[in-house]
Design a protein around this motif. Structure first.
Motif, PDB file in Angstrom:
ATOM      1  N   HIS A  82       3.782   5.914  14.537  1.00 39.75           N
ATOM      2  CA  HIS A  82       3.442   4.881  15.517  1.00 39.75           C
ATOM      3  C   HIS A  82       2.199   4.120  15.074  1.00 39.75           C
ATOM      4  CE1 HIS A  82       1.738   3.199  19.234  1.00 39.75           C
ATOM      5  NE2 HIS A  82       3.011   3.003  19.545  1.00 39.75           N
ATOM      6  N   TYR A  83       1.206   4.855  14.595  1.00 37.90           N
ATOM      7  CA  TYR A  83      -0.014   4.203  14.095  1.00 37.90           C
ATOM      8  C   TYR A  83       0.307   3.260  12.940  1.00 37.90           C
ATOM      9  CZ  TYR A  83      -4.274   3.625  11.381  1.00 37.90           C
ATOM     10  OH  TYR A  83      -5.291   3.097  10.647  1.00 37.90           O
ATOM     11  N   PHE A  84       1.096   3.724  11.957  1.00 31.55           N
ATOM     12  CA  PHE A  84       1.439   2.876  10.823  1.00 31.55           C
ATOM     13  C   PHE A  84       2.284   1.666  11.244  1.00 31.55           C
ATOM     14  CE2 PHE A  84       0.899   6.648   7.780  1.00 31.55           C
ATOM     15  CZ  PHE A  84      -0.383   6.255   7.451  1.00 31.55           C
TER      16      PHE A  84
ATOM     17  N   LEU B 237       0.859  -1.180   0.000  1.00 29.75           N
ATOM     18  CA  LEU B 237       0.000   0.000   0.000  1.00 29.75           C
ATOM     19  C   LEU B 237       0.898   1.234   0.000  1.00 29.75           C
ATOM     20  CD1 LEU B 237      -2.887   1.177   0.318  1.00 29.75           C
ATOM     21  CD2 LEU B 237      -2.526   1.070   2.787  1.00 29.75           C
ATOM     22  N   ARG B 238       0.815   2.014  -1.065  1.00 27.53           N
ATOM     23  CA  ARG B 238       1.629   3.228  -1.182  1.00 27.53           C
ATOM     24  C   ARG B 238       0.709   4.442  -1.084  1.00 27.53           C
ATOM     25  NH1 ARG B 238       6.032   3.169  -5.476  1.00 27.53           N
ATOM     26  NH2 ARG B 238       7.084   2.220  -3.718  1.00 27.53           N
ATOM     27  N   ILE B 239       1.055   5.338  -0.175  1.00 29.42           N
ATOM     28  CA  ILE B 239       0.291   6.560   0.036  1.00 29.42           C
ATOM     29  C   ILE B 239       1.154   7.718  -0.423  1.00 29.42           C
ATOM     30  CG2 ILE B 239      -0.844   8.030   1.748  1.00 29.42           C
ATOM     31  CD1 ILE B 239      -1.107   5.482   3.502  1.00 29.42           C
ATOM     32  N   ASN B 240       0.632   8.513  -1.358  1.00 31.54           N
ATOM     33  CA  ASN B 240       1.351   9.713  -1.798  1.00 31.54           C
ATOM     34  C   ASN B 240       0.350  10.821  -2.109  1.00 31.54           C
ATOM     35  OD1 ASN B 240       0.811   7.815  -3.753  1.00 31.54           O
ATOM     36  ND2 ASN B 240       2.296   8.518  -5.187  1.00 31.54           N
ATOM     37  N   ARG B 241       0.863  12.019  -2.186  1.00 29.96           N
ATOM     38  CA  ARG B 241       0.022  13.184  -2.468  1.00 29.96           C
ATOM     39  C   ARG B 241      -0.071  13.421  -3.972  1.00 29.96           C
ATOM     40  NH1 ARG B 241      -0.975  16.227   2.033  1.00 29.96           N
ATOM     41  NH2 ARG B 241       0.372  15.823   3.809  1.00 29.96           N
TER      42      ARG B 241
ATOM     43  N   ASP C 236      -8.740   4.400   7.312  1.00 29.17           N
ATOM     44  CA  ASP C 236      -7.624   5.311   7.545  1.00 29.17           C
ATOM     45  C   ASP C 236      -7.902   6.163   8.778  1.00 29.17           C
ATOM     46  OD1 ASP C 236      -5.494   7.051   7.383  1.00 29.17           O
ATOM     47  OD2 ASP C 236      -6.392   8.272   5.808  1.00 29.17           O
ATOM     48  N   ARG C 237      -7.134   5.955   9.824  1.00 28.70           N
ATOM     49  CA  ARG C 237      -7.292   6.726  11.056  1.00 28.70           C
ATOM     50  C   ARG C 237      -6.197   7.772  11.211  1.00 28.70           C
ATOM     51  NH1 ARG C 237     -11.488   4.211  13.024  1.00 28.70           N
ATOM     52  NH2 ARG C 237     -11.612   1.968  13.083  1.00 28.70           N
ATOM     53  N   ALA C 238      -5.287   7.855  10.240  1.00 28.83           N
ATOM     54  CA  ALA C 238      -4.187   8.813  10.325  1.00 28.83           C
ATOM     55  C   ALA C 238      -4.506  10.130   9.618  1.00 28.83           C
ATOM     56  CB  ALA C 238      -2.922   8.215   9.729  1.00 28.83           C
ATOM     57  N   PHE C 239      -5.180  10.073   8.478  1.00 30.86           N
ATOM     58  CA  PHE C 239      -5.387  11.278   7.681  1.00 30.86           C
ATOM     59  C   PHE C 239      -6.861  11.598   7.474  1.00 30.86           C
ATOM     60  CE2 PHE C 239      -1.303   9.513   6.093  1.00 30.86           C
ATOM     61  CZ  PHE C 239      -0.479  10.478   6.622  1.00 30.86           C
TER      62      PHE C 239
END
Length: 133
Positions: free
Chosen positions: A51-53, A25-29, A108-111
């Motif tokens: 820490h979450y990831f 899973l790749r997350i980018n803007r 997604d709980r980070a963003f």
């Protein structure tokens, strides 16, 4: 201190048959800037997200098909110290059968605090590398 021999792949019993699925899973803007940049997040916020990831994301990922709901066997967050703009998370599932369609779900709980879901059809499981653009 007692040194113990670590098990490697060649030491596994040959009768063991696990079917695995690994998802990167790749997350980018969209604009190409770093996902975790100092301009948008404080150092404390960056540490909380990392820490979450690293430890909390496992509870927010499932892979399911009719009658099966699998949680990851392991999740690995590749910490890159902001050297590259994207975030990579490697997710591995065990007991995945060929010939079944699956649904990958990530809350997604980070963003965004949203749930991302996509279908993985059985033809996709027979391909070694798939790049979706």
């Amino acid at each position: 201190y007692r040194r113990q021999r670590q098990m490697c792949i060649r030491d596994r019993p040959t009768t063991e048959s696990k079917e695995e699925l690994t998802i990167n899973l790749r997350i980018n803007r969209k604009n190409g800037t770093a996902v975790l940049n100092d301009n948008q997040f404080s150092q404390t916020e960056i540490m909380q997200i990392e820490h979450y990831f690293s430890f909390g994301i496992t509870d927010d990922i499932t892979l399911s098909s009719p009658g099966i709901k699998a949680t990851p066997a392991f999740v690995h967050y590749e910490r890159n110290y902001q050297l590259k703009p994207s975030i990579d998370i490697i997710i591995d599932f065990n007991g995945i059968k060929q010939g079944e369609d699956y649904s990958f779900k990530f809350t997604d709980r980070a963003f965004s605090q949203k749930t991302i879901e996509f279908k993985i059809n059985q033809e996709l499981l027979n391909v070694c590398y798939v790049k979706e653009t």
